[in-house]
Design an enzyme around this catalytic site. Structure first.
Site, short mmCIF file in Angstrom:
data_model
loop_
_atom_site.label_atom_id
_atom_site.label_comp_id
_atom_site.label_asym_id
_atom_site.label_seq_id
_atom_site.Cartn_x
_atom_site.Cartn_y
_atom_site.Cartn_z
CE1 TYR A 45 23.11 19.70 30.74
CE2 TYR A 45 25.35 19.73 29.38
CZ TYR A 45 24.32 18.77 30.60
OH TYR A 45 24.62 17.83 30.42
CE LYS A 91 20.75 18.35 29.20
NZ LYS A 91 21.48 17.79 28.13
#
EC number: 4.3.3.7
Length: 286
Positions: A129, A157
């Site tokens: 992330y 992400k």
């Protein structure tokens, strides 16, 4: 799966967890065919105690949901993170969403060591992330590339706010999830293949359809721009409360719903749903 809903954690007025509303939140994602993210920034994961997270995992596991469930991991201590992952993976979840550590701002080698230790203990897939606004440091593309061959590292992400950064992550060959609803059309062109969506909380089916068609829509931009005026999840909780999807728009300290910007525009933002439906239908017919 192209959409995972970054689910809120609904609270009652006394700030206790509203489990009935939580079931409604995750069921709505299941009904739309979207995956689920728990305990992220939208879910106020940092405001939940260890015991509360366990109670939510226990509760959600009884629902027998038919979509993937990923658990957000936020900590500064690698040992604490490893211990949490080791415990949480005993529940019927499908993986973890793991950012760079908060506050410490590690460099390239520090980030590699961080994710290497976490991957060493996990038995579930992990999505890396990138969220520099929240963590204080960007995820290095070189770090992502170093874990491409790891069988449990399945994606990234990207909430870095830049289509250029997304392109660098996509070059690794890992799947990239856009972390900003508003940037999806641009990030799709830069190699992203899915969205971890905040707006999916309030309009899960529309989020699914918007991501599927992949083109800019003015009504969607308008809603996203309004949400981005306030710290997440103030805006999305206000929208959900206004639609009676949750009992109230309560957030836990240090957040305050009184910091919601332009509350007077809430009715206008809610009215965008009908416009969005019309625009999506028009795009699909082209």
């Amino acid at each position: 799966m192209s959409v995972l809903g970054a689910c809120i954690t609904p609270f009652k007025a006394d700030l206790s967890i509203d489990f009935a509303a939580l079931e409604s939140v995750v069921r709505s994602q299941e009904h739309a065919g979207n995956g689920i993210i728990l305990f992220g920034s939208t879910g106020e994961g940092l405001s939940l105690t260890y015991e509360e997270k366990l109670s939510i995992l226990s509760f959600v596991s009884t629902l027998n949901l038919n979509v993937p469930i990923f658990v957000g991991v936020t900590a500064t201590s690698v040992q604490e993170t490893m211990s949490w992952i080791d415990f949480a993976q005993q529940w019927p979840i499908d993986g973890f969403l793991v950012p760079t550590p908060l506050y410490t701002r590690p460099g390239l080698n520090g980030q590699k060591a961080w994710f290497d230790r976490i991957l060493s203990v996990s038995r579930k897939p992990i999505i890396l992330y990138n969220n520099p606004i929240r963590t204080g440091v960007s995820l290095y593309p070189e770090v992502v590339k170093s874990f491409v061959s790891h069988p449990l590292c399945i994606g990234v992400k990207d909430s870095g706010g830049s289509a250029q950064a997304c392109e660098l992550f996509a070059e690794s060959g890992l799947r990239v999830f856009c972390g900003d609803d508003n940037l999806w059309p641009d990030m799709r062109l830069s190699g992203a293949s899915g969205v971890i969506s905040v707006l999916a909380n309030v309009w899960p089916e529309l989020a699914r359809d918007y991501v599927a068609q992949g083109r800019p829509i003015e009504a969607w931009k308008k809603v996203c721009s309004w949400l981005n005026l306030s710290t997440n999840p103030l805006g999305i909780k206000a929208l959900m409360a206004a639609q009676k999807m949750i009992e109230c728009d309560a957030v836990r300290p240090p957040l305050s719903i009184r910091d919601l910007q332009r509350r007077d525009e809430l009715a206008d933002i809610l009215a965008c749903r009908a416009t969005l439906q019309t625009e999506l239908l028009s795009v699909c017919r082209q």
